[in-house]
Motif scaffolding. Structure first.
Motif, PDB file in Angstrom:
ATOM      1  N   TRP A 160       0.774  -1.336   0.054  1.00  0.00           N
ATOM      2  CA  TRP A 160      -0.024  -0.005   0.127  1.00  0.00           C
ATOM      3  C   TRP A 160       0.808   1.170   0.081  1.00  0.00           C
ATOM      4  CZ3 TRP A 160      -1.642   4.040   3.450  1.00  0.00           C
ATOM      5  CH2 TRP A 160      -3.018   4.619   2.916  1.00  0.00           C
ATOM      6  N   HIS A 177       1.621   9.645  -5.137  1.00  0.00           N
ATOM      7  CA  HIS A 177       1.977  10.967  -4.674  1.00  0.00           C
ATOM      8  C   HIS A 177       3.224  11.236  -5.738  1.00  0.00           C
ATOM      9  CE1 HIS A 177       0.263  10.115  -0.814  1.00  0.00           C
ATOM     10  NE2 HIS A 177       0.203  11.502  -0.525  1.00  0.00           N
ATOM     11  N   ILE A 211       1.597  12.634  -8.726  1.00  0.00           N
ATOM     12  CA  ILE A 211       0.695  13.720  -8.576  1.00  0.00           C
ATOM     13  C   ILE A 211       1.383  14.876  -8.126  1.00  0.00           C
ATOM     14  CG2 ILE A 211      -1.309  14.481  -7.198  1.00  0.00           C
ATOM     15  CD1 ILE A 211      -2.413  11.726  -7.234  1.00  0.00           C
ATOM     16  N   THR A 212       2.238  14.825  -7.161  1.00  0.00           N
ATOM     17  CA  THR A 212       2.902  15.938  -6.570  1.00  0.00           C
ATOM     18  C   THR A 212       4.250  16.374  -7.205  1.00  0.00           C
ATOM     19  OG1 THR A 212       3.889  15.057  -4.734  1.00  0.00           O
ATOM     20  CG2 THR A 212       1.468  15.894  -4.416  1.00  0.00           C
ATOM     21  N   LEU A 217       7.469  18.086   2.933  1.00  0.00           N
ATOM     22  CA  LEU A 217       7.311  16.731   2.062  1.00  0.00           C
ATOM     23  C   LEU A 217       8.275  15.821   2.185  1.00  0.00           C
ATOM     24  CD1 LEU A 217       4.622  16.107   0.695  1.00  0.00           C
ATOM     25  CD2 LEU A 217       5.778  16.591  -1.504  1.00  0.00           C
ATOM     26  N   PHE A 257       4.805  10.605  12.152  1.00  0.00           N
ATOM     27  CA  PHE A 257       4.103  10.582  10.827  1.00  0.00           C
ATOM     28  C   PHE A 257       2.864  11.295  10.996  1.00  0.00           C
ATOM     29  CE2 PHE A 257       1.070   7.966   8.351  1.00  0.00           C
ATOM     30  CZ  PHE A 257       1.825   8.103   7.173  1.00  0.00           C
ATOM     31  N   LEU A 311       1.761  14.601   8.799  1.00  0.00           N
ATOM     32  CA  LEU A 311       0.545  14.325   7.856  1.00  0.00           C
ATOM     33  C   LEU A 311      -0.548  15.721   8.319  1.00  0.00           C
ATOM     34  CD1 LEU A 311      -0.616  12.949   5.703  1.00  0.00           C
ATOM     35  CD2 LEU A 311      -1.531  11.482   7.335  1.00  0.00           C
ATOM     36  N   CYS A 328       1.195  19.118   7.058  1.00  0.00           N
ATOM     37  CA  CYS A 328       1.228  19.339   5.976  1.00  0.00           C
ATOM     38  C   CYS A 328      -0.026  19.758   5.435  1.00  0.00           C
ATOM     39  CB  CYS A 328       1.592  18.132   5.108  1.00  0.00           C
ATOM     40  SG  CYS A 328       3.251  17.852   4.839  1.00  0.00           S
ATOM     41  N   ARG A 375      -1.485  23.478   3.793  1.00  0.00           N
ATOM     42  CA  ARG A 375      -1.929  23.646   2.325  1.00  0.00           C
ATOM     43  C   ARG A 375      -3.396  23.692   2.230  1.00  0.00           C
ATOM     44  NH1 ARG A 375       2.475  20.683   2.561  1.00  0.00           N
ATOM     45  NH2 ARG A 375       4.084  20.898   0.648  1.00  0.00           N
ATOM     46  N   VAL A 379      -8.154  14.699  -1.230  1.00  0.00           N
ATOM     47  CA  VAL A 379      -6.980  14.245  -0.786  1.00  0.00           C
ATOM     48  C   VAL A 379      -6.837  14.621   1.104  1.00  0.00           C
ATOM     49  CG1 VAL A 379      -5.308  14.181  -2.764  1.00  0.00           C
ATOM     50  CG2 VAL A 379      -5.647  16.227  -1.423  1.00  0.00           C
ATOM     51  N   TYR A 380      -7.632  15.702   1.259  1.00  0.00           N
ATOM     52  CA  TYR A 380      -7.488  16.017   2.544  1.00  0.00           C
ATOM     53  C   TYR A 380      -8.326  15.175   3.323  1.00  0.00           C
ATOM     54  CZ  TYR A 380      -4.648  19.569   0.889  1.00  0.00           C
ATOM     55  OH  TYR A 380      -3.709  20.267   0.204  1.00  0.00           O
ATOM     56  N   VAL A 398      -8.676  12.030   2.553  1.00  0.00           N
ATOM     57  CA  VAL A 398      -7.745  11.101   2.864  1.00  0.00           C
ATOM     58  C   VAL A 398      -6.942  10.981   4.026  1.00  0.00           C
ATOM     59  CG1 VAL A 398      -5.987   9.264   1.740  1.00  0.00           C
ATOM     60  CG2 VAL A 398      -8.196  10.321   0.457  1.00  0.00           C
ATOM     61  N   HIS A 399      -6.298  12.297   4.065  1.00  0.00           N
ATOM     62  CA  HIS A 399      -5.216  12.342   4.877  1.00  0.00           C
ATOM     63  C   HIS A 399      -6.004  12.504   6.392  1.00  0.00           C
ATOM     64  CE1 HIS A 399      -2.122  14.252   1.931  1.00  0.00           C
ATOM     65  NE2 HIS A 399      -2.345  13.058   1.801  1.00  0.00           N
ATOM     66  N   ILE A 434      -6.665   9.162   7.589  1.00  0.00           N
ATOM     67  CA  ILE A 434      -5.567   8.491   8.262  1.00  0.00           C
ATOM     68  C   ILE A 434      -5.439   8.674   9.776  1.00  0.00           C
ATOM     69  CG2 ILE A 434      -3.072   7.931   8.256  1.00  0.00           C
ATOM     70  CD1 ILE A 434      -3.403   8.152   5.202  1.00  0.00           C
ATOM     71  N   PHE A 446      -9.114  10.366  -6.758  1.00  0.00           N
ATOM     72  CA  PHE A 446      -8.747   9.736  -7.924  1.00  0.00           C
ATOM     73  C   PHE A 446      -9.522   9.830  -9.073  1.00  0.00           C
ATOM     74  CE2 PHE A 446      -6.033   6.156  -5.444  1.00  0.00           C
ATOM     75  CZ  PHE A 446      -5.105   7.185  -5.096  1.00  0.00           C
TER      76      PHE A 446
HETATM   77  C1  HEM Z   1       0.283   7.390   3.846  1.00  0.00           C
HETATM   78  C2  HEM Z   1       0.375   8.441   4.222  1.00  0.00           C
HETATM   79  C3  HEM Z   1       0.202   9.695   3.426  1.00  0.00           C
HETATM   80  C4  HEM Z   1       1.029  10.704   3.801  1.00  0.00           C
HETATM   81  C5  HEM Z   1       2.124  10.959   4.777  1.00  0.00           C
HETATM   82  C6  HEM Z   1       0.639  11.795   2.702  1.00  0.00           C
HETATM   83  C7  HEM Z   1       1.133  13.183   2.725  1.00  0.00           C
HETATM   84  C8  HEM Z   1       1.256  13.969   1.642  1.00  0.00           C
HETATM   85  C9  HEM Z   1       1.376  15.149   1.680  1.00  0.00           C
HETATM   86  C10 HEM Z   1       2.658  15.881   2.487  1.00  0.00           C
HETATM   87  C11 HEM Z   1       1.096  15.795   0.641  1.00  0.00           C
HETATM   88  C12 HEM Z   1       1.379  17.276   0.386  1.00  0.00           C
HETATM   89  C13 HEM Z   1       1.786  17.446  -1.196  1.00  0.00           C
HETATM   90  C14 HEM Z   1       1.736  18.733  -1.644  1.00  0.00           C
HETATM   91  O1  HEM Z   1       0.463  19.352  -1.395  1.00  0.00           O
HETATM   92  O2  HEM Z   1       2.753  19.218  -2.366  1.00  0.00           O
HETATM   93  C15 HEM Z   1       0.139  15.081   0.142  1.00  0.00           C
HETATM   94  C16 HEM Z   1      -0.501  15.372  -0.980  1.00  0.00           C
HETATM   95  C17 HEM Z   1      -1.318  14.281  -1.660  1.00  0.00           C
HETATM   96  N1  HEM Z   1      -1.654  13.119  -1.246  1.00  0.00           N
HETATM   97 FE1  HEM Z   1      -1.122  12.308   0.598  1.00  0.00          FE
HETATM   98  N2  HEM Z   1      -0.100  11.256   2.184  1.00  0.00           N
HETATM   99  C18 HEM Z   1      -0.492  10.214   2.511  1.00  0.00           C
HETATM  100  C19 HEM Z   1      -1.343   9.280   2.122  1.00  0.00           C
HETATM  101  C20 HEM Z   1      -2.265   9.355   0.888  1.00  0.00           C
HETATM  102  C21 HEM Z   1      -3.157   8.605   0.219  1.00  0.00           C
HETATM  103  C22 HEM Z   1      -3.284   7.167   0.880  1.00  0.00           C
HETATM  104  C23 HEM Z   1      -3.447   9.303  -0.744  1.00  0.00           C
HETATM  105  C24 HEM Z   1      -4.225   8.715  -1.754  1.00  0.00           C
HETATM  106  C25 HEM Z   1      -5.542   8.975  -2.083  1.00  0.00           C
HETATM  107  C26 HEM Z   1      -2.975  10.424  -0.920  1.00  0.00           C
HETATM  108  C27 HEM Z   1      -3.309  11.561  -1.864  1.00  0.00           C
HETATM  109  C28 HEM Z   1      -2.716  12.604  -2.198  1.00  0.00           C
HETATM  110  C29 HEM Z   1      -2.751  13.424  -3.004  1.00  0.00           C
HETATM  111  C30 HEM Z   1      -3.656  13.133  -4.261  1.00  0.00           C
HETATM  112  C31 HEM Z   1      -2.038  14.574  -2.915  1.00  0.00           C
HETATM  113  C32 HEM Z   1      -1.969  15.978  -3.712  1.00  0.00           C
HETATM  114  C33 HEM Z   1      -2.568  16.987  -3.095  1.00  0.00           C
HETATM  115  C34 HEM Z   1      -2.314  18.457  -3.737  1.00  0.00           C
HETATM  116  O3  HEM Z   1      -1.368  18.378  -4.672  1.00  0.00           O
HETATM  117  O4  HEM Z   1      -2.852  19.227  -3.173  1.00  0.00           O
HETATM  118  N3  HEM Z   1      -2.064  10.534   0.368  1.00  0.00           N
HETATM  119  N4  HEM Z   1       0.318  13.707   0.799  1.00  0.00           N
END
Ligand code: HEM
Lengths: 284, 452
Positions: free
Chosen positions: A232, A240, A243-244, B19, B81, B85, B88, B92, B168-169, B171-172, B175, B406
């Motif tokens: 996972w 990530h 996307i990012t 990040l 973690f 999370l 972050c 944003r 995504v928020y 999802v976060h 968690i 997604f």
């Molecule tokens: C496993 C734990 C996770 C952590 C620590 C985490 C952390 C982060 C962080 C720090 C960002 C910020 C990126 C940015 O805005 O530049 C981010 C963005 C994102 N995360 Fe997660 N994430 C986690 C799980 C998930 C999961 C499971 C998904 C699945 C859907 C996900 C989907 C996304 C998406 C789509 C973004 C882009 C958001 C944006 O561009 O505004 N994340 N994640």
């Protein structure tokens, strides 16, 4: 008609399908490609019937249960889901050459199951007597199948990119001529993972719900659970990064292949090399 | 607050917002998790000594690797973690909220420069005619646009599912909610274990850390049964449990089996194991071959009984299911030691399901195994976890959020008309490659309908 006869037909069809797809690669003859898809679909129908028959046979033996209870049955089901996902892609996007890189996974599964796994129908031990078994196994394997397809597509992508960079002038020739463009392969890789990831998530959650219902602990860091979490994480990292960070192309393809390797380890490696609560242990 | 202090806080905040930290933590968690799947977890000292050298035990033990998922450093990683999370996401969220909630109907040059999907051409006709055609085109192919006229330019704008940016928020957040549920469970819940012999009653259970916990009510095991398939594999373990609270039987003889636990007052009992409770009694009949004598015997395991002729009998061993040990037989069996006066003891087995079997032994005395009050204890896993509902809430949110994140994307399409000059621009919050394909399709169609 017995399930084992139908499983033989299935394996044979997948073999024919794979050979036709390889011939399609070499000949670029559309009719052969069509033949490859048709053979895969014929095998899929035979396999669906076979799974149904096996289900029925377990009732005849007096302890009916869905055929998802041991390694043999799970490998067969895995190969069924791979062809299912391939079929959906084939119908929707019409890039049937992907079959040349996906059908072999299904064939490998069937051949392994039939040649070296115990195929007896066994009654369910108490721990497995739950509908959660069904939800858990189906969601997990649909997810795994998406990752298998994504891996096949990623391999195609890498082949395509390499051949394009090595002989850019004769880009019309060679087996890669039948491939979709690199951009489309990259997008399909992402799409397959995008569908697989929520399914894996559901698989992990249904597993946790089941564990909680049967033992009172939704998470016990059993090796299988831990590895499913690692898988996972790998795909979460893939998403990530894409996307990012805009990770597309080669790096995305490699991450997808690594992710599938982790998936296979989670599915088989954990049982063969590590010990735990999950029951598909070894080949018994 | 002094500036020095706030500088420290600021850099702490920046640290947790990064990040890079998130990626390092995910990788560290994934890699360290692997150790625990390779090194045996939660074994006893004897088990460890069988598998590992003394040096390895000392080293791994010092790093808590034998119970690493509960070690301070692994838990610390999980907390870091979670904080990461949270930070972050908080950092944003305002920007993303603005992107989702405030439409941007103008394709200004600044916006245009940020777009990678652009297509420009010169159209025929006057600006109002072009506008009409473009509105029709967008409505037919993407969605009805908002029209803004400003500084002699006409801007058309269509957007789809802007709030999907928040997926995504969700999802976060989910968690974090799962973690909160897990923490609630570990603070206010427990996992325990109890053995209850048939007919026995308990009001206490023992946790994994050997702590005794008062249930506040009583649980009795009225009966425990094992049923087997023909193959000898177990089919069902069933305990009949009765709960007594304040002298009242609130739950009567509830059948508790694996995958169907009993819950009372937030405490759940799971069928988990069983074993012989020790004081079983056996009902045998002994008769002499010539028919002169026939008498029933009631024996407890390990206790010798004297017959009228001075010989002694005792049950030395018994089983509820002999099949796995002696293929061809099934059901309960007992090993009997029979000692006629002045002779050597004879050992043999009697089977409940084969009453005539002992005749073939050829002895003067023939034994049959009529029945037994073999007693079992049932082993129950006991769990109280007030956080579990929160965990499921988090899981549900996670699946929802992932689907939003997604399968939905904030897509925006602009058209700007300046005289006869037309610019088509587009952007999507997700999957630029996929959106590129969609955008190129739109541009291609536009090229067709606007053919000079
Ligand atoms: C496993 C734990 C996770 C952590 C620590 C985490 C952390 C982060 C962080 C720090 C960002 C910020 C990126 C940015 O805005 O530049 C981010 C963005 C994102 N995360 Fe997660 N994430 C986690 C799980 C998930 C999961 C499971 C998904 C699945 C859907 C996900 C989907 C996304 C998406 C789509 C973004 C882009 C958001 C944006 O561009 O505004 N994340 N994640």
């Amino acid at each position: 008609m017995t399930s084992s006869l139908m499983f033989n037909i299935t394996t044979f069809s997948y073999l024919i399908s794979m050979l036709l797809f390889f011939a399609f690669l070499a000949s670029r003859n559309k009719a052969i490609g069509m033949g490859g898809s048709l053979a895969a679909y014929a095998g899929f129908i035979a396999q669906t019937i076979a799974i149904g028959l096996r289900w029925n046979e377990s009732y005849v033996q007096g302890h009916g249960h869905a055929p998802l209870s041991n390694l043999y049955e799970s490998v067969v089901f895995f190969s069924w889901t791979i062809i299912l996902i391939f079929g959906i892609l084939d119908m929707k996007y019409k890039y049937r050459i992907i079959g040349a890189f996906v059908v072999p996974f299904a064939l490998l599964g069937m051949a392994w199951a039939q040649l070296s796994l115990q195929s007896n129908i066994e009654p369910l031990v108490p721990a497995l007597q739950s509908n959660w078994l069904l939800y858990h196994v189906i969601t997990c394997f649909l997810g795994y199948a998406c990752f298998a397809v994504a891996c096949g597509i990623s391999i195609m992508y890498l082949i395509k990119i390499n051949s394009e960079s090595s002989d850019s002038n004769s880009s019309a020739g060679g087996i890669v001529a039948t491939f979709p463009s690199a951009r489309i392969l990259d997008d399909m890789n992402y799409r397959a993972i995008m569908i697989g990831f929520p399914l894996l998530t559901l698989g992990i959650i249904t597993g946790a719900a089941w564990a909680n219902y049967a033992w009172g602990t939704y998470w016990s860091w059993d090796p299988k659970e831990t590895w499913s979490l690692i898988v996972w994480f790998v795909y979460a990292a893939f998403l990530h990064a894409r996307i990012t960070r805009g990770w597309v192309g080669k790096r995305a393809a490699w991450l997808s292949i690594i992710g599938f390797a982790a998936t296979i380890f989670c599915y088989l490696g954990v049982n063969l090399f590590l010990s735990g609560l999950h029951s598909y242990g070894g080949s018994r | 607050m002094s500036t020095k202090n706030s500088g420290l806080l600021q850099s702490l905040w920046d640290f947790f917002c990064s990040l890079k930290l998130a990626i390092s933590l995910i990788i560290t968690l994934a890699v360290t998790s692997i150790f625990g799947t390779i090194i045996k977890q939660g074994g006893t000292m004897e088990e460890l000594q069988r598998e590992y050298s003394a040096g390895a035990i000392k080293l791994f033990g010092a790093m808590d690797l034998f119970d690493m998922y509960h070690s301070w450093w692994f838990i610390l990683l999980l907390y870091l973690f979670t904080v990461n999370l949270t930070a972050c996401s908080i950092k944003r969220l305002p920007r993303v909220w603005k992107l989702a909630s405030v439409p941007t109907p103008l394709l200004e040059s600044g916006v245009e420069k940020s777009l990678s999907n652009l297509y420009a051409f010169t159209a025929k006709g006057t600006a109002p005619q072009i506008k009409e055609r473009m509105v029709a085109f967008l409505t037919a192919n993407f969605g009805a646009p908002v029209i803004t006229e400003q500084d002699g330019e006409i801007h058309l704008f269509v957007q789809k599912t802007p709030y999907s940016r928040l997926g995504v928020y969700v999802v976060h957040l989910s968690i974090i909610i799962v973690f909160i549920g897990a923490i609630l469970g570990s603070l206010f819940g427990y996992k325990a274990y109890v053995n209850i012999p048939e007919g026995g009653e308990v009001d206490k259970v023992v946790t994994r850390t050997e702590k005794s916990i008062d249930l506040g009510f009583k649980v009795r095991c009225d009966k425990f049964t094992v049923t087997l398939y023909d193959t000898g594999a177990p089919k069902e373990f069933r305990s009949l449990l009765t709960v007594t609270d304040n002298g009242q039987e609130v739950i009567k003889q509830r059948a508790t089996i694996v995958n169907d636990p009993l819950t009372y007052k937030g405490i759940t009992f799971y069928q988990s194991s069983y074993g012989p409770a020790g004081d079983s009694t056996f009902h045998l009949t002994v008769r002499s071959r010539n028919g002169a004598l026939s008498m029933p015997l009631t024996l407890r395991q390990g206790e010798a009984a004297k017959l009228s002729d001075g010989s002694t009998v005792q049950v030395v061993e018994s089983t509820d299911e002999v099949g796995p040990m002696m293929p061809g037989f099934s059901g309960p069996a007992a090993r009997i030691e029979f000692t006629p006066p002045g002779k050597a003891p004879q050992l043999f087995i009697v089977f409940k399901n084969s009453p005539n079997f002992d005749e073939k032994r050829g002895g003067d005395m023939i034994f049959t195994y009529d029945s037994s009050d073999a007693k079992f204890f049932t082993g129950l896993q006991v769990a109280k976890d007030p956080g579990v509902g929160v965990v499921w809430l988090g899981c549900a949110l996670m699946v929802m959020g992932i689907c939003i994140a997604f399968f939905m994307s904030h897509k925006r399409i602009w058209i700007r008309i300046t005289g006869s000059r037309v610019v088509l621009g587009g952007s999507a919050s997700k999957n630029p490659a996929g959106f590129g394909i969609l955008f190129d399709g739109l541009a291609e169609k536009l090229k067709q309908v606007e053919k000079p």
